[in-house]
Design a protein around this motif. Structure first.
Motif, PDB file in Angstrom:
ATOM      1  N   ILE A   7       0.821  -1.346  -0.062  1.00 24.83           N
ATOM      2  CA  ILE A   7       0.135  -0.102  -0.066  1.00 24.83           C
ATOM      3  C   ILE A   7       0.991   1.224   0.005  1.00 24.83           C
ATOM      4  N   ALA A  10       2.526   1.663  -3.614  1.00 22.59           N
ATOM      5  CA  ALA A  10       1.576   2.441  -4.554  1.00 22.59           C
ATOM      6  C   ALA A  10       1.165   3.614  -4.341  1.00 22.59           C
ATOM      7  N   SER A  97      -5.849  -0.519  -4.335  1.00 19.46           N
ATOM      8  CA  SER A  97      -4.568  -0.771  -3.981  1.00 19.46           C
ATOM      9  C   SER A  97      -4.840  -1.823  -2.524  1.00 19.46           C
ATOM     10  N   ASN A 100      -4.874  -5.041  -4.174  1.00 17.65           N
ATOM     11  CA  ASN A 100      -3.787  -5.842  -4.403  1.00 17.65           C
ATOM     12  C   ASN A 100      -2.923  -6.284  -3.255  1.00 17.65           C
TER      13      ASN A 100
END
Ligand SMILES: [Zn+2]
Length: 362
Positions: A7, A10, A97, A100
């Motif tokens: 995180i 990103a 995100s 992900n």
């Protein structure tokens, strides 16, 4: 890769993207500024102001103001539409995100807030900007700016008239001079202010939209961590709030001031701490580089040479930072009052007189 590290990575990449997005949005003002310039020139060259009386002046001012009102109106309408698009995009980015970062085997899907919730958040939550302009809603933040620009142009015309300036002089005051690249005119200020308003508004909607995603995922998100920019241009408030954490429904959110670049990362239940080896970008005396993700602004600044520290903090604070015997943490907490308003040197001295004495600052 640890969830929070993914995180964080990103988010940092995304912050760079967001700065580019702001620049792109800023360029959209150029045709409107040209239109203002052309419209004002037309009106002012037509009029022979030396032959004017007050009532004719007021008529001209009214005409000029309705011209500006129309142009600013079209610009801000477009800006508001773009801001809503950016907000929706940001909310989706944040949810993606989170997804992900989900470890394998966890079958949770991050929720995306509704478009209505995002719209309400960006319009009805105030900007985080502190100080005289503090606590404004997005609508008045933008509108107050256009009002100030209209007032400034009218003021230049009125003042020129009462001081017996020629139309040519008044136009020059508004447009600036060719020799100085038109940077000395009133419209150059308008242009700079437009850039600030656009950048700050984008930061606000991005921030609010991402918070809506956080709020829509209470099972996943427990809080936020503020991330300032590690370079010498970062403001006192942002340097001092760097790495501070807050629960989802508490604490201030960027932008903390006009042109603020501070962002935040969501803290999730997926992993309590950042993964080992995560880094963040920095731009110190030796140029761009990467430092450990958990280093704070002032801990990073401690590693920089004195000249760089002075550039970032100013000479007095720089001296206090080096010679006051304060830890990076203590120095950070000394910068802001309970409402996160920057403390003056005098206010800091009242709290830590010994540090000032040690640093030899009177
Ligand atoms: Zn800032």
């Amino acid at each position: 890769m640890a969830a929070n590290r993914a995180i964080l990575d990103a988010t940092i990449r995304h912050a760079v993207f967001l700065e580019r997005l702001k620049s792109n949005e800023v360029t959209k003002f150029a045709p409107f500024l040209k239109e203002i310039d052309r419209g004002l020139r037309e009106r002012l060259t037509k009029a022979d102001m030396t032959a004017y009386n007050r009532s004719r002046l007021e008529k001209l001012l009214k005409d000029v103001d309705s011209l500006l009102l129309g142009i600013f109106g079209r610009f801000t309408d477009q800006l508001q539409l773009d801001l809503v698009d950016i907000a929706n995009y940001e909310a989706e980015f944040e949810a993606a995100s989170l997804n992900n970062a989900m470890p394998a085997g966890v079958s949770l899907e991050a929720a995306v807030p509704t478009a209505e919730a995002i719209r309400a958040a960006i319009l009805t939550n105030p900007l985080g900007v502190r100080g005289a302009d503090g606590g404004k809603l997005l609508g008045s933040f933008i509108e107050d700016w256009t009002t100030a620009e209209r007032t400034r142009v009218a003021g230049a015309i009125r003042q020129g008239f009462f001081e017996g300036q020629t139309n040519f002089q008044i136009i020059k005051n508004i447009r600036g001079t060719k020799a100085l690249g038109y940077k000395d005119g009133i419209l150059a200020t308008t242009d700079r202010n437009a850039a600030t308003v656009v950048r700050t508004a984008v930061q606000h909607v991005a921030s609010q939209a991402r918070m809506e995603t956080a709020k829509a995922n209470p099972k996943l998100v427990t809080g936020i961590r503020l991330i300032a920019t590690l370079d010498s241009r970062t403001s006192q408030i942002c340097r001092s709030l760097d790495q501070r954490t807050f629960p989802v429904n508490e604490g201030p959110r960027p932008p903390f001031h006009p042109n603020c670049r501070t962002s935040f990362v969501l803290i999730t239940r997926l992993n309590e701490m950042f993964g080992k080896g995560a880094t963040r970008a920095s731009k110190g005396a030796d140029g761009a580089g990467q430092v450990s993700a958990d280093v704070t602004y002032y801990a990073w600044l401690k590693q920089q040479p004195a000249a760089f520290q002075d550039k970032a903090l100013g000479p007095t604070r720089g001296k206090l930072f080096r010679n006051g015997g304060l830890s990076a943490e203590r120095f950070a907490s000394l910068q802001l009052d309970r409402n996160f308003a920057p403390m003056t040197l005098d206010e800091m001295k009242a709290v830590e007189p010994l540090a000032f004495e040690r640093a030899g600052i009177n």
